[in-house]
Write a protein that holds these residues in place. Structure first.
Motif, PDB file in Angstrom:
ATOM      1  N   GLY A  73     -16.598  65.952  12.629  1.00 34.98           N
ATOM      2  CA  GLY A  73     -16.644  67.273  13.242  1.00 34.98           C
ATOM      3  C   GLY A  73     -17.415  67.229  14.544  1.00 34.98           C
ATOM      4  N   LEU A  74     -16.817  67.749  15.627  1.00 37.47           N
ATOM      5  CA  LEU A  74     -17.408  67.692  16.962  1.00 37.47           C
ATOM      6  C   LEU A  74     -17.724  69.095  17.468  1.00 37.47           C
ATOM      7  N   SER A  75     -18.935  69.297  17.955  1.00 37.23           N
ATOM      8  CA  SER A  75     -19.298  70.572  18.575  1.00 37.23           C
ATOM      9  C   SER A  75     -18.523  70.757  19.876  1.00 37.23           C
ATOM     10  N   THR A  76     -17.908  71.909  20.042  1.00 37.54           N
ATOM     11  CA  THR A  76     -17.185  72.190  21.279  1.00 37.54           C
ATOM     12  C   THR A  76     -18.136  72.220  22.468  1.00 37.54           C
ATOM     13  N   LEU A  77     -19.329  72.756  22.284  1.00 40.48           N
ATOM     14  CA  LEU A  77     -20.304  72.812  23.372  1.00 40.48           C
ATOM     15  C   LEU A  77     -20.758  71.404  23.769  1.00 40.48           C
TER      16      LEU A  77
ATOM     17  N   THR B  30     -12.683  69.133  16.984  1.00 44.57           N
ATOM     18  CA  THR B  30     -13.669  70.149  17.343  1.00 44.57           C
ATOM     19  C   THR B  30     -13.779  71.190  16.230  1.00 44.57           C
ATOM     20  N   VAL B  31     -15.020  71.597  15.957  1.00 42.75           N
ATOM     21  CA  VAL B  31     -15.279  72.529  14.856  1.00 42.75           C
ATOM     22  C   VAL B  31     -15.799  73.880  15.342  1.00 42.75           C
ATOM     23  N   GLY B  32     -15.931  74.052  16.669  1.00 38.91           N
ATOM     24  CA  GLY B  32     -16.426  75.297  17.213  1.00 38.91           C
ATOM     25  C   GLY B  32     -17.767  75.097  17.897  1.00 38.91           C
ATOM     26  N   PRO B  33     -18.299  76.152  18.471  1.00 32.55           N
ATOM     27  CA  PRO B  33     -17.725  77.502  18.462  1.00 32.55           C
ATOM     28  C   PRO B  33     -16.456  77.588  19.297  1.00 32.55           C
TER      29      PRO B  33
ATOM     30  N   SER C 105     -21.919  64.689  10.299  1.00 33.38           N
ATOM     31  CA  SER C 105     -21.139  65.688  11.059  1.00 33.38           C
ATOM     32  C   SER C 105     -19.775  65.870  10.419  1.00 33.38           C
ATOM     33  N   PRO C 106     -19.722  66.526   9.263  1.00 30.36           N
ATOM     34  CA  PRO C 106     -18.445  66.728   8.578  1.00 30.36           C
ATOM     35  C   PRO C 106     -17.587  67.765   9.314  1.00 30.36           C
ATOM     36  N   PRO C 107     -16.291  67.776   9.043  1.00 29.29           N
ATOM     37  CA  PRO C 107     -15.389  68.724   9.704  1.00 29.29           C
ATOM     38  C   PRO C 107     -15.457  70.118   9.075  1.00 29.29           C
ATOM     39  N   ARG C 108     -16.532  70.837   9.381  1.00 28.42           N
ATOM     40  CA  ARG C 108     -16.706  72.206   8.895  1.00 28.42           C
ATOM     41  C   ARG C 108     -16.812  73.139  10.084  1.00 28.42           C
ATOM     42  N   PRO C 109     -16.209  74.331   9.997  1.00 24.43           N
ATOM     43  CA  PRO C 109     -16.239  75.243  11.150  1.00 24.43           C
ATOM     44  C   PRO C 109     -17.648  75.679  11.506  1.00 24.43           C
TER      45      PRO C 109
ATOM     46  N   LEU D 261      -8.843  72.034  12.471  1.00 23.85           N
ATOM     47  CA  LEU D 261      -9.586  71.560  11.310  1.00 23.85           C
ATOM     48  C   LEU D 261      -8.672  71.286  10.122  1.00 23.85           C
ATOM     49  N   ALA D 262      -7.774  72.210   9.841  1.00 28.19           N
ATOM     50  CA  ALA D 262      -6.873  72.036   8.699  1.00 28.19           C
ATOM     51  C   ALA D 262      -5.991  70.811   8.890  1.00 28.19           C
ATOM     52  N   PHE D 263      -5.489  70.637  10.121  1.00 31.13           N
ATOM     53  CA  PHE D 263      -4.616  69.502  10.391  1.00 31.13           C
ATOM     54  C   PHE D 263      -5.389  68.192  10.251  1.00 31.13           C
ATOM     55  N   ALA D 264      -6.576  68.116  10.860  1.00 32.12           N
ATOM     56  CA  ALA D 264      -7.362  66.883  10.813  1.00 32.12           C
ATOM     57  C   ALA D 264      -7.795  66.546   9.391  1.00 32.12           C
ATOM     58  N   GLN D 265      -8.205  67.550   8.628  1.00 31.99           N
ATOM     59  CA  GLN D 265      -8.640  67.299   7.261  1.00 31.99           C
ATOM     60  C   GLN D 265      -7.468  66.838   6.396  1.00 31.99           C
TER      61      GLN D 265
END
Length: 226
Positions: free
Chosen positions: A92-96, A63-66, A199-203, A76-80
């Protein structure tokens, strides 16, 4: 496909391993703090319980947020880092989106809500299972107006449900699910269906952080404003 999913964006620390749609191992611990201390152990445990080595994973979803600025950065740091070490794609997955996906399949209008504090919620609407617009930071009044425009009886899910219904009890949704975090199954479904390239792993931040940088450096004299 064997995937690892990670979520630290909201009120839980989640790690799970799936093979296609079948869960091999899952850990879900409610918490508002301490994700950094627990995540590594949870990931180690689920991979071991799944009976595989880390290099047997095909893809990682996170999950990348919000969500919490600190919490989502941990995941994010761990997954990357793990993705780079294994040379595996990280989605990267939207929390919503994951909160909405956590509800039973239903074509009814759905609104995912996250309590953003300060009289706001992060929100995204879904109709017929598809996004009805982009995610946004809304005041409670704006969120209520959006729900009424979509369908006053829409299904509501997420940490923002309670604060919104307290302010606007007349909304009367058909379902009010104030869950603290997305389900591992929802995270896995989105990870399988999402392209890592798009959908890259970006916040994903919908609002500026509450903290502000210092106005002067340590040892620097204060500026006196006349």
């Amino acid at each position: 496909m064997r995937i690892l999913v990670i979520d630290t964006a909201l009120g839980a620390c989640t790690a799970a391993v799936f093979e296609d749609e079948r869960p091999l191992a899952m850990r879900f611990e409610p918490m508002t703090k301490g994700h950094q201390e627990r995540l590594g152990g949870l990931v180690r445990d689920v991979v071991a319980e799944a009976g595989m080595a880390f290099d047997a994973l095909d893809q990682i979803g996170v999950t990348v947020g919000p969500g919490s600025f600190t919490g989502l950065r941990v995941g994010l740091a761990f997954a990357q880092g793990l993705g780079a070490a294994l040379d595996r794609p990280v989605v990267g997955l939207s929390t919503l989106d994951a909160l909405a996906e956590s509800l039973p399949q239903d074509p009814a209008p759905t609104v995912a809500l996250i309590d953003a504090r300060r009289g706001q919620v992060y929100a995204r609407s879904f109709d017929q299972g598809a996004p009805h617009g982009p995610a946004a930071a809304l005041t409670l009044a704006e969120a209520a107006q959006e729900i009424v425009a979509l369908d006053r009886r829409a299904r509501l899910v997420g940490t923002g449900v309670g604060v919104l219904l307290e302010a606007f009890p007349d909304l009367a949704p058909t379902l009010a699910d104030a869950r603290a975090a997305p389900s591992p199954e929802a995270l896995a479904r989105l990870t399988r269906a999402t392209d890592p390239v798009s959908s890259p792993p970006r916040p994903l931040y919908l609002r500026a952080p509450d903290a502000t940088p210092p106005s002067r450096l340590p040892g620097q004299p204060r500026q006196i404003v006349p």
